[in-house]
Design an enzyme around this catalytic site. Sequence first.
Site, PDB file in Angstrom:
ATOM      1  N   GLY A  12       0.802  -1.228   0.000  1.00 57.73           N
ATOM      2  CA  GLY A  12       0.000   0.000   0.000  1.00 57.73           C
ATOM      3  C   GLY A  12       0.834   1.276   0.000  1.00 57.73           C
ATOM      4  N   ARG A  16      -2.248   8.187   4.242  1.00 55.24           N
ATOM      5  CA  ARG A  16      -2.616   8.790   5.525  1.00 55.24           C
ATOM      6  C   ARG A  16      -1.419   8.981   6.456  1.00 55.24           C
ATOM      7  NH1 ARG A  16      -7.520   4.705   6.552  1.00 55.24           N
ATOM      8  NH2 ARG A  16      -6.239   3.521   5.106  1.00 55.24           N
ATOM      9  N   ASN A 231      -2.581   3.083  10.280  1.00 55.63           N
ATOM     10  CA  ASN A 231      -2.858   3.831   9.050  1.00 55.63           C
ATOM     11  C   ASN A 231      -2.377   5.266   9.133  1.00 55.63           C
ATOM     12  OD1 ASN A 231      -4.168   1.633   7.848  1.00 55.63           O
ATOM     13  ND2 ASN A 231      -6.105   2.179   8.793  1.00 55.63           N
TER      14      ASN A 231
HETATM   15  C1  UD1 Z   1      -8.199  -3.319   6.033  1.00 55.75           C
HETATM   16  C2  UD1 Z   1      -9.469  -4.167   5.893  1.00 55.75           C
HETATM   17  C3  UD1 Z   1     -10.427  -3.814   7.039  1.00 55.75           C
HETATM   18  C4  UD1 Z   1      -9.738  -4.044   8.360  1.00 55.75           C
HETATM   19  C5  UD1 Z   1      -8.393  -3.313   8.450  1.00 55.75           C
HETATM   20  C6  UD1 Z   1      -7.634  -3.800   9.675  1.00 55.75           C
HETATM   21  C7  UD1 Z   1      -9.853  -4.522   3.479  1.00 55.75           C
HETATM   22  C8  UD1 Z   1     -10.610  -4.079   2.303  1.00 55.75           C
HETATM   23  N1  UD1 Z   1     -10.111  -3.865   4.622  1.00 55.75           N
HETATM   24  O1  UD1 Z   1      -8.573  -1.960   5.922  1.00 55.75           O
HETATM   25  O2  UD1 Z   1     -11.589  -4.618   6.957  1.00 55.75           O
HETATM   26  O3  UD1 Z   1     -10.577  -3.643   9.419  1.00 55.75           O
HETATM   27  O4  UD1 Z   1      -7.577  -3.609   7.286  1.00 55.75           O
HETATM   28  O5  UD1 Z   1      -6.500  -3.057   9.900  1.00 55.75           O
HETATM   29  O6  UD1 Z   1      -9.066  -5.447   3.371  1.00 55.75           O
HETATM   30  N2  UD1 Z   1      -2.394  -3.324   0.610  1.00 55.75           N
HETATM   31  C9  UD1 Z   1      -1.727  -3.854  -0.476  1.00 55.75           C
HETATM   32  N3  UD1 Z   1      -2.196  -3.582  -1.721  1.00 55.75           N
HETATM   33  C10 UD1 Z   1      -3.310  -2.858  -1.958  1.00 55.75           C
HETATM   34  C11 UD1 Z   1      -4.001  -2.327  -0.828  1.00 55.75           C
HETATM   35  C12 UD1 Z   1      -3.523  -2.582   0.439  1.00 55.75           C
HETATM   36  O7  UD1 Z   1      -0.716  -4.541  -0.322  1.00 55.75           O
HETATM   37  O8  UD1 Z   1      -3.662  -2.687  -3.120  1.00 55.75           O
HETATM   38  C13 UD1 Z   1      -1.880  -3.603   1.961  1.00 55.75           C
HETATM   39  C14 UD1 Z   1      -1.483  -2.350   2.736  1.00 55.75           C
HETATM   40  O9  UD1 Z   1      -0.125  -2.047   2.530  1.00 55.75           O
HETATM   41  C15 UD1 Z   1      -1.776  -2.730   4.173  1.00 55.75           C
HETATM   42  C16 UD1 Z   1      -2.879  -3.784   4.040  1.00 55.75           C
HETATM   43  O10 UD1 Z   1      -2.883  -4.230   2.705  1.00 55.75           O
HETATM   44  O11 UD1 Z   1      -0.642  -3.323   4.799  1.00 55.75           O
HETATM   45  C17 UD1 Z   1      -4.260  -3.234   4.409  1.00 55.75           C
HETATM   46  O12 UD1 Z   1      -4.555  -2.134   3.562  1.00 55.75           O
HETATM   47  P1  UD1 Z   1      -5.143  -0.790   4.140  1.00 55.75           P
HETATM   48  O13 UD1 Z   1      -5.345   0.145   3.029  1.00 55.75           O
HETATM   49  O14 UD1 Z   1      -4.354  -0.349   5.302  1.00 55.75           O
HETATM   50  O15 UD1 Z   1      -6.588  -1.316   4.609  1.00 55.75           O
HETATM   51  P2  UD1 Z   1      -7.515  -0.746   5.757  1.00 55.75           P
HETATM   52  O16 UD1 Z   1      -8.295   0.394   5.221  1.00 55.75           O
HETATM   53  O17 UD1 Z   1      -6.750  -0.553   6.990  1.00 55.75           O
HETATM   54 CA    CA Z   2      -4.544  -0.727   7.550  1.00 59.15          CA
END
Ligand code: UD1
Ligand code: CA
Length: 405
Positions: A12, A16, A231
Site C-alpha cells: 500500500g 494517511r 494507518n
Molecule cells: C483493512 C481491511 C479492514 C480491516 C483493516 C484492519 C480490506 C478491504 N479492509 O482496511 O476490513 O478492518 O484492514 O486493519 O481489506 N495493501 C496492499 N495492496 C493494496 C491495498 C492494500 O498490499 O492494493 C496492503 C497495505 O499495505 C496494508 C494492508 O494491505 O498493509 C491493508 O490495507 P489498508 O489500506 O491499510 O486497509 P484498511 O483500510 O486498513
Molecule cells: Ca490498515
Amino acid sequence: MAERVAILLAAGVSSRMNTHLPKVLHEVTGRPMLAYVLDACRSVGVDRIYVVVGFGADQVKERFAEDAADIVWVQQPKQLGTAHAVKCCQEHLRDFAGQTLVLCGDGPLIRAKTLQTLIEKHEAEHSAATLATAVLDDPTGYGRIIRDAYGNMQGIIEDSDCTPAQRAVKEVNPSYYLFNNQVLFRALENVKPDNVKQEYYLTDALSVLIATGHKVVAITAVRPEEAVGVNSRAQLSVASKIMQHRIQQELMEHGVTIVDPDNTWIDARARIGQDTVIEPFVYIHGEVKIGRDCRIGPFAYLRHGTVIGDDVVLGVFTELKNTSLADGVRARHHSYLGDAVIGRNVNVGAGSITANFDGQSINRTTVGDDCYIGSGTVLIAPLVLPPGANVGAGLVVSQRNVEDL
Ligand code: UD1
Ligand code: CA
C-alpha cells in the site's frame, strides 16, 4: 500437520501516513512493523511467506535482505486493493492445496497465540475460511463484522461503505485470516470493486464464500489492543505504546525492576538481566545488552551496540554508544562513552567523555581493568589506557601523553 503458507500484504501507498517511507518500514519500538508480523507467522510454522510489495518495494526488500530465507517477494504493480494484492500471489500458489494465512504488514501487534487459536479453530471446524475478530469501543475505520440473528457471520462491510446501523457495530476485522488456499483463489475470481473506493476488497472474498455455501467462521479472539492497525502517525504512536507495555511486562516477568514504566522507553531488541533496576527516564534504543544487578539511570541514554556486564552503575545523563562495559563499572554522572571498551571496575568520573570522532573517522577507546578516570576527563581516541591507570581530574588524554600519566 497441514501444509501452510502465509501472504503478507505490504504494497500500500499509505497516504494517511504522509510519508516517503513504505508504511511497513516505519518502526515500532525500534523494529519495522513488518518484522513483527513475520515473527508471528514464523512462530506458528509456515513453509513460505509471500510478501506482497509495491510502493517502495526495493526499500522493503533491502531492509529484510538478511532475513528473507523463507520469503518470496511478490510485486503488486498497481495498488488496486487487498483482494488484488492477494491475487498477485496466484502464480505461486495455483496448485497449493494447504492452508494460507493472510495478514497485513501494518498490524504489528498480532500475537502468535492468536494465530495458533485461529489455526486450531479452522481445523476443528473444518471451515473454508476462519477469521479472528475484536470488539472495540471505537470501531471507526475498521471493517465491521455483520452477523445474522443466530450469530453467523454474513460478511464484512468496510467503514466507508457502512450504513449508520452497520457503523454502530463494534465487532471489527483486524485482518487476521486463514483460508483453504484453493477456495481462497476461486473466491477472488468473483470479487468486484463495487464500493465507495472502487477497490478489490479481500473482505468481499468472505461474502463470496458465504454466498457460495462455504463455511466461514469468525471467532472473537483478538484483544482490543492487538487489533490496532497502523494507518496514521497517531496510530503508529498508539501501537508503539502498546508494544512498549508488552516489552516492559516481559522484562519485569524476567526479574527486571522498572521503577516508572510510563517514563521509560526500552527497544524491542534490548536484553536485560535479572535484578537490574531501570530508574525513570531511561531511553534504550537499538541492540543493547545489560547484565544482572545493574542500576541504570535515571536519565540514561543507551544506544545501539551497548553491552553492559553485571553490577554496573550508570547515573544521570550517561550516554553510551557501541560500547562495552565490563562488570563493576561506575559512570554515575554526565558522561559520554562511544566506541569504547571499558574494563572491569573502572570508575568513570563525572563529566568524562570519549572524543571518538575526529571530524573524519570514528575511533576506538580501550580502558583497561581497574582504571580510575577523574572528573572532566577527555579521552581522545584512538586510545588504549593500560590496566590500573590513574587519570587525574580535568585531563585531556591522547595516545601521545598516555606515557606521562
Ligand atoms: C483493512 C481491511 C479492514 C480491516 C483493516 C484492519 C480490506 C478491504 N479492509 O482496511 O476490513 O478492518 O484492514 O486493519 O481489506 N495493501 C496492499 N495492496 C493494496 C491495498 C492494500 O498490499 O492494493 C496492503 C497495505 O499495505 C496494508 C494492508 O494491505 O498493509 C491493508 O490495507 P489498508 O489500506 O491499510 O486497509 P484498511 O483500510 O486498513
Ligand atoms: Ca490498515
